[in-house]
Design a protein around this motif. Sequence first.
Motif, mmCIF file in Angstrom:
data_model
loop_
_atom_site.group_PDB
_atom_site.id
_atom_site.type_symbol
_atom_site.label_atom_id
_atom_site.label_comp_id
_atom_site.label_asym_id
_atom_site.label_seq_id
_atom_site.Cartn_x
_atom_site.Cartn_y
_atom_site.Cartn_z
ATOM 1 N N VAL A 1 107.030 -11.893 -48.736
ATOM 2 C CA VAL A 1 107.091 -13.354 -48.642
ATOM 3 C C VAL A 1 105.874 -13.964 -49.322
ATOM 4 N N LYS A 2 104.710 -13.384 -49.074
ATOM 5 C CA LYS A 2 103.494 -13.878 -49.724
ATOM 6 C C LYS A 2 103.605 -13.771 -51.247
ATOM 7 N N ALA A 3 104.170 -12.649 -51.716
ATOM 8 C CA ALA A 3 104.334 -12.462 -53.161
ATOM 9 C C ALA A 3 105.310 -13.479 -53.729
ATOM 10 N N LEU A 4 106.371 -13.775 -52.973
ATOM 11 C CA LEU A 4 107.340 -14.770 -53.421
ATOM 12 C C LEU A 4 106.695 -16.148 -53.534
ATOM 13 N N LEU A 5 105.946 -16.547 -52.509
ATOM 14 C CA LEU A 5 105.300 -17.862 -52.524
ATOM 15 C C LEU A 5 104.305 -17.959 -53.684
ATOM 16 N N LYS A 6 103.605 -16.865 -53.933
ATOM 17 C CA LYS A 6 102.664 -16.849 -55.054
ATOM 18 C C LYS A 6 103.410 -16.988 -56.375
ATOM 19 N N LYS A 7 104.539 -16.282 -56.498
ATOM 20 C CA LYS A 7 105.332 -16.326 -57.729
ATOM 21 C C LYS A 7 105.886 -17.728 -57.977
ATOM 22 N N LEU A 8 106.159 -18.434 -56.880
ATOM 23 C CA LEU A 8 106.676 -19.798 -56.991
ATOM 24 C C LEU A 8 105.564 -20.817 -57.188
ATOM 25 N N GLY A 9 104.320 -20.336 -57.160
ATOM 26 C CA GLY A 9 103.184 -21.219 -57.369
ATOM 27 C C GLY A 9 102.809 -22.067 -56.174
ATOM 28 N N VAL A 10 103.230 -21.632 -54.965
ATOM 29 C CA VAL A 10 102.937 -22.408 -53.764
ATOM 30 C C VAL A 10 102.252 -21.560 -52.694
ATOM 31 N N GLY A 11 101.628 -20.475 -53.122
ATOM 32 C CA GLY A 11 101.005 -19.564 -52.171
ATOM 33 C C GLY A 11 99.959 -20.221 -51.295
ATOM 34 N N ASN A 12 99.247 -21.190 -51.829
ATOM 35 C CA ASN A 12 98.184 -21.863 -51.071
ATOM 36 C C ASN A 12 98.572 -23.283 -50.678
ATOM 37 N N SER A 13 99.841 -23.623 -50.789
ATOM 38 C CA SER A 13 100.303 -24.973 -50.480
ATOM 39 C C SER A 13 100.615 -25.118 -48.998
ATOM 40 N N GLU A 14 100.769 -26.372 -48.567
ATOM 41 C CA GLU A 14 101.108 -26.607 -47.169
ATOM 42 C C GLU A 14 102.573 -26.229 -46.924
ATOM 43 N N LEU A 15 102.940 -26.109 -45.646
ATOM 44 C CA LEU A 15 104.206 -25.507 -45.247
ATOM 45 C C LEU A 15 105.421 -26.209 -45.842
ATOM 46 N N VAL A 16 105.458 -27.525 -45.826
ATOM 47 C CA VAL A 16 106.641 -28.243 -46.315
ATOM 48 C C VAL A 16 106.877 -27.965 -47.792
ATOM 49 N N THR A 17 105.796 -27.869 -48.571
ATOM 50 C CA THR A 17 105.922 -27.554 -50.000
ATOM 51 C C THR A 17 106.464 -26.145 -50.191
ATOM 52 N N GLN A 18 105.977 -25.189 -49.400
ATOM 53 C CA GLN A 18 106.473 -23.820 -49.480
ATOM 54 C C GLN A 18 107.961 -23.760 -49.136
ATOM 55 N N TYR A 19 108.330 -24.450 -48.067
ATOM 56 C CA TYR A 19 109.737 -24.494 -47.662
ATOM 57 C C TYR A 19 110.602 -25.069 -48.781
ATOM 58 N N SER A 20 110.180 -26.188 -49.351
ATOM 59 C CA SER A 20 110.964 -26.851 -50.394
ATOM 60 C C SER A 20 111.134 -25.962 -51.615
ATOM 61 N N ALA A 21 110.077 -25.220 -51.984
ATOM 62 C CA ALA A 21 110.148 -24.325 -53.138
ATOM 63 C C ALA A 21 111.126 -23.185 -52.891
ATOM 64 N N MET A 22 111.163 -22.686 -51.665
ATOM 65 C CA MET A 22 112.051 -21.565 -51.351
ATOM 66 C C MET A 22 113.514 -22.001 -51.331
ATOM 67 N N VAL A 23 113.811 -23.144 -50.719
ATOM 68 C CA VAL A 23 115.220 -23.537 -50.610
ATOM 69 C C VAL A 23 115.798 -23.982 -51.951
ATOM 70 N N LYS A 24 114.935 -24.313 -52.914
ATOM 71 C CA LYS A 24 115.419 -24.639 -54.253
ATOM 72 C C LYS A 24 116.047 -23.428 -54.935
ATOM 73 N N LEU A 25 115.774 -22.230 -54.415
ATOM 74 C CA LEU A 25 116.324 -21.014 -55.001
ATOM 75 C C LEU A 25 117.779 -20.796 -54.609
ATOM 76 N N TYR A 26 118.273 -21.506 -53.582
ATOM 77 C CA TYR A 26 119.675 -21.364 -53.213
ATOM 78 C C TYR A 26 120.554 -21.800 -54.383
ATOM 79 N N GLY A 27 121.558 -20.989 -54.680
ATOM 80 C CA GLY A 27 122.423 -21.255 -55.820
ATOM 81 C C GLY A 27 121.979 -20.540 -57.081
ATOM 82 N N THR A 28 120.823 -19.845 -57.021
ATOM 83 C CA THR A 28 120.316 -19.081 -58.163
ATOM 84 C C THR A 28 120.641 -17.604 -57.976
ATOM 85 N N GLY A 29 121.214 -16.985 -58.995
ATOM 86 C CA GLY A 29 121.466 -15.541 -58.940
ATOM 87 C C GLY A 29 122.347 -15.108 -57.793
#
Length: 404
Positions: free
Chosen positions: A191-219
């Motif tokens: 999970v930490k590696a994913l957040l880092k890959k998305l560029g939100v590893g050090n971001s606050e929780l809502v930003t991390q959540y938003s970055a992850m759910v944007k992946l729905y519908g991909t691949g």
Amino acid sequence: MAEDWALRQRRTNKLVRKLASYMFKQDNITPAQLYGLSKLSWITNSYEGDNASYINSTKIPALEKIFDSSFKNIPHDEVYIKISEIIGDNTVLNLLQSHTGFTNFYKAYRNSVFNWVNDNFTELLPLYKAAYSAKNSTDRKAIVESIAVLPGIPKANHPGSLMSPEYFLTPAFFLLDVDIKFPLINGNKSVKALLKKLGVGNSELVTQYSAMVKLYGTGGIQDAADLDQVTGELSDFIGTASEPAKKALLKKKETNNENELPLKDEDDVEAIWEAGKIKQRRIHNQLTNKLKNSLSNYTLLEGCNQSCMFDALIPKYNEDKEDLLIEVKSSTETPHIRMAVGQLFNYWYELKGGTSPNIAILLPERPSQSIVTFLEWMNVGLMWFENDQLCTVNDWLKHLTSER
């Protein structure tokens, strides 16, 4: 057999939602019940097999909390039957009897988190109910915003060492959500590696959540269970301008197109040839769907890049956690077999470089002995269907088939 983790996660979701439905109808819900409901997401290092230790250490104690009962010295099956009778739902019995849970929650916080639930119960109970009834992304984001302002969870005997509340809550809300859209945001390395890959590893929780759910519908990723399966290989699922995506989760194929290509005058010859291709594609898709159904305990992937359009890949298909690449062919004729072998070696090289290949062909029926011998010589596995039963001649593939 290695279990498809997404299948286990979805099964646990079904169980927890049924128990929550019963629990939330009560007038006096307790902190212990919320704690127990959350604890059903936990496992230990021993989480498979008849004697898996997590059952006694986490699953049964969690059920005791939820139902305010002692199940000490009662056989597990009797406990499960009793619970299904209490809530009046026979389908719960099979869910309870199956393996559930999926996160190895930090041991140092397993006891202290109960006090934290008790201390913050007034804020937590509405969040649990909101997660159970969430209908859309707006509902879920509001819950995440509320999690972000909760106090940290103290470590046992080290009250100054605080855990982020989402580490405890997102697995619980993952289990309560009808659509399984709450992503797991915890201290897991992947999970930490994913957040880092998305560029939100050090971001606050809502930003991390938003970055992850944007992946729905991909691949082919549709929900948080899918996302959790591909986290470690996300770069293969997300394309860039310079490097297109290589993999997608295998989806059901269309097999019912019966009326394409009517014969028309001078185009008759070409139409007949195209119709043959459609028949082959239909058989190919039927075989792919059968494979997906037969191996429902595994996560199956498919190629989505023109340079590597493989039919199916099973990650960690054996005890050595190796991947298996499968090419599906609609015919047992020699030209199809030759093409499949070449495709398999090329696709493997594209995906894995010069590593030793684990590759196999899936056919609609058992081929001639000369082809069986050829594939054995090439060290290419062979599988086929007899009715709906997956079969093989290879000992190293038998754990995948009806012959296991």
